[in-house]
Design a protein around this motif. Structure first.
Motif, mmCIF file in Angstrom:
data_model
loop_
_atom_site.group_PDB
_atom_site.id
_atom_site.type_symbol
_atom_site.label_atom_id
_atom_site.label_comp_id
_atom_site.label_asym_id
_atom_site.label_seq_id
_atom_site.Cartn_x
_atom_site.Cartn_y
_atom_site.Cartn_z
ATOM 1 N N ASN A 421 -5.776 -19.156 90.149
ATOM 2 C CA ASN A 421 -4.580 -18.695 90.900
ATOM 3 C C ASN A 421 -4.027 -17.430 90.749
ATOM 4 O O ASN A 421 -3.529 -16.924 91.790
ATOM 5 C CB ASN A 421 -3.566 -19.848 90.288
ATOM 6 N N THR A 422 -4.158 -16.806 89.562
ATOM 7 C CA THR A 422 -3.778 -15.298 89.363
ATOM 8 C C THR A 422 -4.648 -14.641 90.419
ATOM 9 O O THR A 422 -3.915 -13.617 91.092
ATOM 10 C CB THR A 422 -4.195 -14.845 88.065
ATOM 11 N N ALA A 423 -5.977 -14.827 90.568
ATOM 12 C CA ALA A 423 -6.771 -14.190 91.258
ATOM 13 C C ALA A 423 -6.329 -14.141 93.019
ATOM 14 O O ALA A 423 -6.214 -13.130 93.612
ATOM 15 C CB ALA A 423 -8.059 -14.386 91.438
ATOM 16 N N ILE A 424 -5.873 -15.355 93.319
ATOM 17 C CA ILE A 424 -5.538 -15.469 94.595
ATOM 18 C C ILE A 424 -4.202 -14.914 94.898
ATOM 19 O O ILE A 424 -4.016 -14.171 95.790
ATOM 20 C CB ILE A 424 -5.274 -17.281 94.961
ATOM 21 N N ALA A 425 -3.236 -14.961 93.839
ATOM 22 C CA ALA A 425 -1.906 -14.576 94.235
ATOM 23 C C ALA A 425 -1.972 -12.826 94.162
ATOM 24 O O ALA A 425 -1.302 -12.076 95.087
ATOM 25 C CB ALA A 425 -0.908 -14.671 93.040
ATOM 26 N N VAL A 426 -2.948 -12.143 93.384
ATOM 27 C CA VAL A 426 -2.936 -10.694 93.337
ATOM 28 C C VAL A 426 -3.708 -10.235 94.763
ATOM 29 O O VAL A 426 -3.387 -9.252 95.147
ATOM 30 C CB VAL A 426 -3.594 -10.387 92.105
ATOM 31 N N VAL A 427 -4.863 -10.920 95.015
ATOM 32 C CA VAL A 427 -5.663 -10.345 96.042
ATOM 33 C C VAL A 427 -4.824 -10.381 97.180
ATOM 34 O O VAL A 427 -5.024 -9.539 97.992
ATOM 35 C CB VAL A 427 -6.975 -11.301 96.149
ATOM 36 N N PHE A 428 -4.297 -11.604 97.633
ATOM 37 C CA PHE A 428 -3.857 -11.782 99.010
ATOM 38 C C PHE A 428 -2.413 -11.132 98.736
ATOM 39 O O PHE A 428 -1.736 -10.850 100.103
ATOM 40 C CB PHE A 428 -3.398 -13.303 98.980
ATOM 41 N N SER A 429 -1.647 -10.762 97.851
ATOM 42 C CA SER A 429 -0.600 -9.853 97.756
ATOM 43 C C SER A 429 -1.231 -8.524 98.337
ATOM 44 O O SER A 429 -0.267 -7.973 99.205
ATOM 45 C CB SER A 429 0.286 -9.878 96.466
ATOM 46 N N ALA A 430 -2.114 -7.983 97.788
ATOM 47 C CA ALA A 430 -2.406 -6.530 97.940
ATOM 48 C C ALA A 430 -3.059 -6.926 99.435
ATOM 49 O O ALA A 430 -2.703 -5.869 100.257
ATOM 50 C CB ALA A 430 -3.879 -6.274 97.248
ATOM 51 N N VAL A 431 -3.591 -7.783 99.991
ATOM 52 C CA VAL A 431 -4.161 -7.803 101.471
ATOM 53 C C VAL A 431 -2.792 -7.924 102.465
ATOM 54 O O VAL A 431 -2.800 -7.180 103.340
ATOM 55 C CB VAL A 431 -5.085 -8.992 101.607
ATOM 56 N N ALA A 432 -2.073 -8.668 101.849
ATOM 57 C CA ALA A 432 -0.457 -8.721 102.938
ATOM 58 C C ALA A 432 -0.118 -7.276 103.187
ATOM 59 O O ALA A 432 0.308 -6.891 104.049
ATOM 60 C CB ALA A 432 0.435 -9.725 102.183
ATOM 61 N N VAL A 433 -0.187 -6.373 102.019
ATOM 62 C CA VAL A 433 0.638 -5.372 101.808
ATOM 63 C C VAL A 433 -0.233 -4.203 103.020
ATOM 64 O O VAL A 433 0.388 -3.855 103.754
ATOM 65 C CB VAL A 433 0.773 -4.384 100.642
ATOM 66 N N VAL A 434 -1.400 -4.254 102.910
ATOM 67 C CA VAL A 434 -2.265 -3.557 103.643
ATOM 68 C C VAL A 434 -2.446 -4.142 105.056
ATOM 69 O O VAL A 434 -2.090 -3.113 106.060
ATOM 70 C CB VAL A 434 -3.987 -3.544 103.142
#
Length: 456
Positions: A421-434
């Motif tokens: 869950n932590t990986a999903i939250a971090v990765v997709f937050s970063a992808v959302a910004v970019v």
């Protein structure tokens, strides 16, 4: 007969306008988010909100990703959103079992993150995403109406904004359906329509791809390295929009108590349709047109203003798309309706009392008119699609559910679930910004073609 369960007692209190989530139900929750539906109704709502005409943009996303990356992103999107929506559902079920049934995304945020997060982050983002989906649906419907018009009358002079306005008038009527639950039959028809236009689109691709003069197929990714990188993130935003929902709590709120397990069944129905439509349209469209796939697949079936597939097939695809867009727009209008009703209606008066009917009629009409005006003024569906996905759907549907689950159930930090869950939250937050940066960049690049009330 045994004693009623806690969830059943909560349902009775809600129907009477009693307490839920620690407060008195306002008119928005009481009238718009009526908890009367079954898991099948839940499945219809989910399918309309996810399996919508933006899926016809998937071949365009593949054009920036290629075969391998495109298929990987499509599979990952399906897996992560199905998982994330189940996480949200489990959190909602947990709070319902505790006697605190949460009816809205901002209720969840207020309970789990605090009222500030609900008021200044989750609430505004959800509202903008959902109303943005109403605008995008209205614009796409106008484009479908114009396409039907040009097929029937080649060289016709009626402008796009006229068709957008016509659809807006129809949407005003549909918007008066009083509650989310009252859309259940509309959304059953919507489910059948999305299967129908997807089948028509695939049939058109197969027809062209196997014809004597198939369109040229180039599967290379065009542009320099810089453009390709931005293209990838723009494509990810398009895919996120396609899988996006943003109203899982509101949909689960329409289900009658006890709610346990009903959302999962609804999601299974929905994702059976997702797999059938998304993968067939994406692969058939990219196979037939390669990197020439347009932002909306149906546009590839018209060349120099003339249909290149049988006219009856194109007309069916456009008509099915147009009708389903009315259901999609109405579904995504529900959070706006709920907010307006909460502000303007009196929960102590009846839902159909003049005191509540008049504000409902006026406010919903003005909301649709505002969305229709924006759609007519800024008719650039592809860019809007990517920006909505990057800015809204990625955080709400990919990152936030994992965070809510970890904070609610507190899984062991040594366990797999916590780190997944932590990986999903971090990765997709970063992808959302970019992806948001990429979407804004694309809008800037296309700014030279922008013109208010453009006839695109």
């Amino acid at each position: 007969m045994g004693a009623p369960s806690r969830e059943e007692e909560e349902a009775k209190k809600m129907e009477a306008g009693g307490d839920t989530v620690g407060q008195k139900l306002d008119a928005g929750a009481l009238f718009v988010l009526q908890s009367k539906g079954s898991w099948l109704h839940c499945g219809y709502h989910l399918t309309t909100s996810i399996v919508a005409p933006p899926l016809l943009s998937l071949p365009f996303a593949f054009a920036a990703l290629g075969w391998s990356a495109g298929m990987v992103c499509l599979v990952v999107g399906a897996a992560v959103t199905f998982y994330s929506y189940n996480l949200l559902s489990r959190v909602l079920e947990h709070h319902a079992q505790q006697g605190r049934r949460q009816l809205r995304f901002r209720d969840m945020a207020a309970d789990i993150l605090g009222p500030g997060w609900a008021r200044y982050y989750i609430g505004p983002i959800q509202f903008m995403v959902c109303f943005g989906a109403v605008v995008a649906s209205t614009l796409l419907a106008g484009q479908s109406m114009k396409a039907i018009y040009l097929i029937a009358s080649p060289g016709g002079a009626i402008k796009l904004y006229v068709f957008v306005a016509i659809f807006g008038v129809f949407l005003v009527v549909l918007a008066q359906l009083p509650s989310f639950h009252s859309l259940r039959h509309v959304n059953l028809v919507s489910l059948l329509l999305c299967l129908s236009y997807s089948l028509c689109a695939v049939a058109g691709c197969v027809y062209l791809g196997t014809s004597d003069r198939p369109p040229p197929k180039d599967y290379s990714i065009v542009g320099d390295t810089h453009a390709r990188v931005y293209g990838v993130f723009n494509a990810l935003a398009v895919i996120a929009t396609t899988y996006g929902n943003g109203i899982i709590p509101e949909i689960q709120a329409t289900v009658a108590a006890p709610v346990t397990g009903k959302m999962f069944k609804g999601l299974c129905l929905c994702y059976a349709v997702v797999v059938t439509t998304f993968f067939s349209v994406a692969t058939a469209g990219y196979w037939a047109f390669g990197n020439a796939a347009q932002g909306l697949l149906l546009n590839n079936f018209m060349v120099d203003g003339k249909p290149v597939i049988p006219v009856w097939l194109l007309l069916m695809a456009e008509l099915f798309t147009l009708v389903q867009l009315s259901a999609t727009a109405t579904v995504y209008l529900q959070p706006t309706n709920e907010v307006l009703e909460g502000l303007l209606s009196d929960p102590k008066a009846g839902q159909y009392a003049a005191r509540n009917v008049v504000p409902r009629l006026v406010s919903r009409t003005l909301a649709v008119a505002f969305g229709t005006t924006i759609a007519a003024m800024i008719p650039f569906f592809g860019d809007m699609n990517a920006l909505i996905g990057a800015f809204g759907f990625m955080p709400l549907d990919f990152a936030v559910p994992a965070l809510f689950y970890n904070l609610t159930f507190k899984p062991s930090k040594k366990g797999f679930v916590f780190w997944l869950n932590t990986a999903i939250a971090v990765v997709f937050s970063a992808v959302a910004v970019v992806a948001s940066v990429a979407a804004v960049r694309q809008i800037v690049l296309d700014a030279g073609t922008y013109k208010l009330f453009a006839n695109v």
